[in-house]
Scaffold this motif. Structure first.
Motif, PDB file in Angstrom:
ATOM      1  N   THR A  22      27.739  -4.969  -4.762  1.00 56.42           N
ATOM      2  CA  THR A  22      28.455  -3.697  -4.775  1.00 56.42           C
ATOM      3  C   THR A  22      29.390  -3.587  -5.972  1.00 56.42           C
ATOM      4  OG1 THR A  22      28.479  -3.990  -2.394  1.00 56.42           O
ATOM      5  CG2 THR A  22      29.685  -2.109  -3.254  1.00 56.42           C
TER       6      THR A  22
ATOM      7  N   ASP B 147      21.286   1.764  -3.599  1.00 53.39           N
ATOM      8  CA  ASP B 147      21.634   0.495  -2.978  1.00 53.39           C
ATOM      9  C   ASP B 147      20.555   0.109  -1.976  1.00 53.39           C
ATOM     10  OD1 ASP B 147      23.050  -1.767  -2.395  1.00 53.39           O
ATOM     11  OD2 ASP B 147      24.328  -0.800  -0.907  1.00 53.39           O
ATOM     12  N   GLU B 148      20.374  -1.183  -1.802  1.00 53.18           N
ATOM     13  CA  GLU B 148      19.379  -1.704  -0.861  1.00 53.18           C
ATOM     14  C   GLU B 148      18.091  -0.940  -1.054  1.00 53.18           C
ATOM     15  OE1 GLU B 148      20.092  -4.301   0.543  1.00 53.18           O
ATOM     16  OE2 GLU B 148      22.261  -4.328   0.654  1.00 53.18           O
TER      17      GLU B 148
HETATM   18 MG    MG Z   1      25.162  -4.458  -0.453  1.00 55.42          MG
END
Ligand code: MG
Ligand code: ADP
Length: 711
Positions: A297, A391-392
């Motif tokens: 992150t 993200d992901e």
């Molecule tokens: Mg993460």
């Protein structure tokens, strides 16, 4: 007959059978040739009737019929055909149900090779409905009989007959596309040999060589087609960033970046910044790969900071509402301090608020937006989006990902993935993406103690769950999402060269909903237990996850949809039911859901599997805690299939449906297929030359079928 001839050209294929074949995706002779057996019966290994070690299993016997068959009606609509047969060591009763016509097949004194499961009751041996082949002086029986995956309207005999016709034409059908030097260097048989022997093996050795060749082909073609796409995707541009000093943001954090994070940050600024900027530079296309909890992150936050400080906008898209919230809550205070406007936009943002956010995005007043797929829906416009972060990312389809990039006509893209990929596969999986690897954990991480237990521990396990709850902590229980497949009647293989994943003695599956009900009603009536699975609406799932994150649910029973990346530090116990069904990497991901807070955390893998292989695999989880080592072990033990199917990242460059290579546990072969592709491309990037015509065509086809699956 040619490779692209329609299946109708085969003897005996009329309208009806044609339709049946089409329903299974078999349209041409080529489709048929690549419709491969899933196992083989080793009928060449003939046993004798007195060999007790064979009782109860499928084997071959060469037997002579001792008397003319008798037929008896056992009840209405059911009759039984019965006779005795013998070999040098004993006698056996053979029976068939409702196959009267076999009276004309079995006659006293004739000899057959039977394939079936020998049963002994009291002192009598019996075979029920064995497969049979007459022993004739004119024909040598095949040692290995293929077992095909079946579909409605198809049976083994029919499939074998159709394949037989094709195989008899193989010498005129097949041209080898693999350059001879590569074939010889890798000690592979010709394609003709391989396709013939995969359907009608002359020996185990021939079959093994054929499997090796076809596995190699699949991986080799895939590697070539990926690099081809890489070449065609190169030329896109995005704004050059003028500002790439991460220090002001870093100084706000309570920790120092790890070396791996620092390196990723440097790579990011090298990609994005152009000191002698002419305003544009090659668009960044980078993936940050790091184990769960490795701190990806931060890299996203820094990217956003660079973009905004350079006068552009940034969007961060998370796969679920709860993840978007979590990112927003952790980043908003930082960006406030840095004087950068940051907003949240999700499906549940009230319309009025949403409209205002949309206006601010369009005007450029909002610099950094965090959200869900709501970000890529109609109506979202940016003033100048220069960095799109997902993200992901393996949870998004390729289309969603690219349309976030499309919101800024020319934007850099950064994706983050928590799926560790073995080194051998990383190029194939990430294709055209540059990789930043975060291969180091922040200091002071606690280890999640891992146990492997069987049903015998159930009571103690329930006690352990209760203990966590009484401590004020929470528990995840993951059940496999798969329904138990009904194995077809042909599934009696004693020689399975494909290293079947699902070994014998598989315990029955725990189903999420029923298990949650059971826990709620019978085990923990006083606690709040909820379930979560893929068939629920996204909104329902998000609500349950929110409740869990808030702590009002004590036990969450779920399929693997349990949100990757979600941070619930109060959860201290992860239980995985039917753990034998999961890949090690997947188990590692699940384990990463706990151990995120101060409290000691545990992972319990429950498996009643009696298979040694399963147990050995699961035990690895007790000692190895590094996602990359686990991924390597997974590759060795289950083959590359898991990595291609479980990570959507492949779909970034198109989808590879691995067939025969899926469970290839020969890591050396995987590696050399890939190396051969790399070497060939290094010397001849465009695959020029007449002798590569056919190879070029095959690569072309692979690319086409892949780009189809993207959309
Ligand atoms: Mg993460
Ligand atoms: P993931 O890679 O799974 O997305 P996160 O970015 O969510 O991991 O980070 C996990 C946790 O580690 C967060 O609570 C974050 O604040 C913390 N963290 C990140 N980097 C560091 C670091 N260098 N030192 C200490 N803690 C860190």
């Amino acid at each position: 007959m040619e490779l692209n001839s329609p299946v109708k050209c085969l003897y005996g294929v009329g309208d009806k059978l044609e339709k049946t074949l089409h329903s299974a995706g078999l349209f041409t002779v080529n489709d048929m040739l690549y419709y491969l057996p899933r196992a083989y019966q080793n009928r060449g290994d003939v046993k004798e009737l007195d060999d007790e070690s064979c009782y109860g299993q499928y084997h071959s016997y060469i037997l002579t019929v001792a008397n003319e068959p008798s037929v008896a009606m056992i009840k209405r609509g059911m009759n039984l055909l019965k006779f005795r047969a013998f070999d040098d060591t004993g006698k056996v009763n053979i029976t068939y149900f409702n196959q009267n016509y076999l009276k004309d097949v079995f006659h006293t004194g004739s000899t057959f090779r039977f394939w079936g499961k020998l049963n002994k009751e009291k002192r009598t041996l019996s075979l029920t409905s064995p497969a049979y082949e007459p022993i004739l002086p004119t024909k040598i029986l095949d040692p290995l009989i293929p077992v095909y995956p079946l579909f409605h309207g198809m049976n083994q005999k029919l499939m074998a007959k159709l394949q037989g016709e094709i195989i008899s034409n193989i010498s005129t059908l097949i041209k080898d596309f693999l350059p001879e030097d590569i074939r010889l260097k890798n000690q592979l048989p010709t394609l003709q040999f391989a396709l013939k022997n995969i359907h009608a093996p002359i020996s185990e050795e021939a079959l093994e060589a054929s499997i090796k060749r076809l596995t190699f082909d699949e991986l080799f073609l895939f590697a070539l087609s990926i690099s081809k796409m890489k070449v065609t995707q190169q030329d896109s541009y995005a704004p050059a960033f003028s500002y790439t000093d991460a220090e002001p943001l870093l100084s706000l954090l309570p920790y120092k970046p790890t070396n791996a994070q620092a390196k990723a940050i440097r790579e990011l600024s090298e990609d994005l910044c152009d000191k002698n900027s002419t305003g544009k530079r090659k668009a960044m296309n980078r993936i940050v790969v790091g184990d769960v909890g490795s701190g990806k992150t931060l890299i996203a936050a820094i990217g956003a900071y660079f973009a905004c400080k350079s006068g552009y906008q940034c969007a961060l898209m998370a796969p679920t509402e709860i993840l978007a919230h979590q990112h927003y809550e952790s980043m908003k205070p930082l960006f406030d301090k840095l004087g950068i406007s940051c907003e949240l936009l999700t499906g549940s943002t009230p319309r009025k608020e949403k409209n205002q956010t949309l206006l601010r995005l369009k005007s450029g007043e909002t610099q950094f937006v965090i959200g869900t797929h709501a970000l890529i829906q109609g109506g979202v416009e940016f003033k100048e989006l220069a960095l799109a972060i997902t993200d992901e990312q393996h949870r998004f389809g390729a289309r969603q990902r690219s349309s976030l990039g499309d919101k800024g006509l020319f934007s850099h893209t950064l994706v983050m993935s928590a799926t560790p990929i073995p080194r051998t596969l990383s190029f194939m999986i990430y294709g055209d993406l540059d990789i930043s690897l975060i291969d180091e954990m922040p200091p002071g991480r606690q280890r999640v103690d891992t146990f492997v237990v069987d049903e015998g521990y159930r009571t103690r396990l329930n006690g352990f769950i209760e203990k966590q709850i009484k401590n004020g902590n929470q528990v995840y229980i993951v059940c496999p999402s798969v329904e138990e497949k009904k194995e077809d009647a042909d599934n009696f293989t004693d020689y399975d060269p494909f290293a079947s994943l699902f070994d014998e003695g598989m315990p029955p599956l725990k189903a999420t909903v029923e298990y949650a009900e059971h826990l709620k009603n019978e085990v923990f009536p006083d606690y709040n237990i909820a379930f979560l699975h893929g068939k629920m609406k996204p909104k329902e799932k998000d609500e349950i996850m929110m409740e869990f994150a808030k702590g009002s649910i004590q036990v969450l029973v779920s399929t693997t949809v349990i949100e990757v990346g979600v941070n619930v530090p109060n959860a201290t116990l992860m239980i995985v039911e039917n753990a034998e069904r999961f890949g090690l990497s997947q188990l590692h991901q699940l384990r990463g859901r706990v151990g995120r807070g101060r409290d000691k955390s545990y992972c319990v893998l429950v498996s009643d599997s009696k298979s040694e292989k399963s147990v050995e695999r699961l035990n690895i989880m007790k000692t190895i805690y590094d996602g990359y080592s686990i991924a390597e072990r997974d590759l060795q033990m289950r083959g590359p299939g898991d990595f291609f199917s479980s990570s959507d990242s492949v779909r970034q460059s198109g989808q590879l449906d691995l067939g025969i290579a899926k469970n290839c546990t020969d890591t050396r072969l995987v590696h050399s297929a890939f190396e051969s592709a790399r070497e060939l491309l290094a010397s001849n990037p465009a695959l020029l030359g007449d002798e590569l015509d056919y190879l070029r065509q095959r690569v072309e086809e692979t690319c086409v079928s892949k780009s189809n699956t993207i959309n």
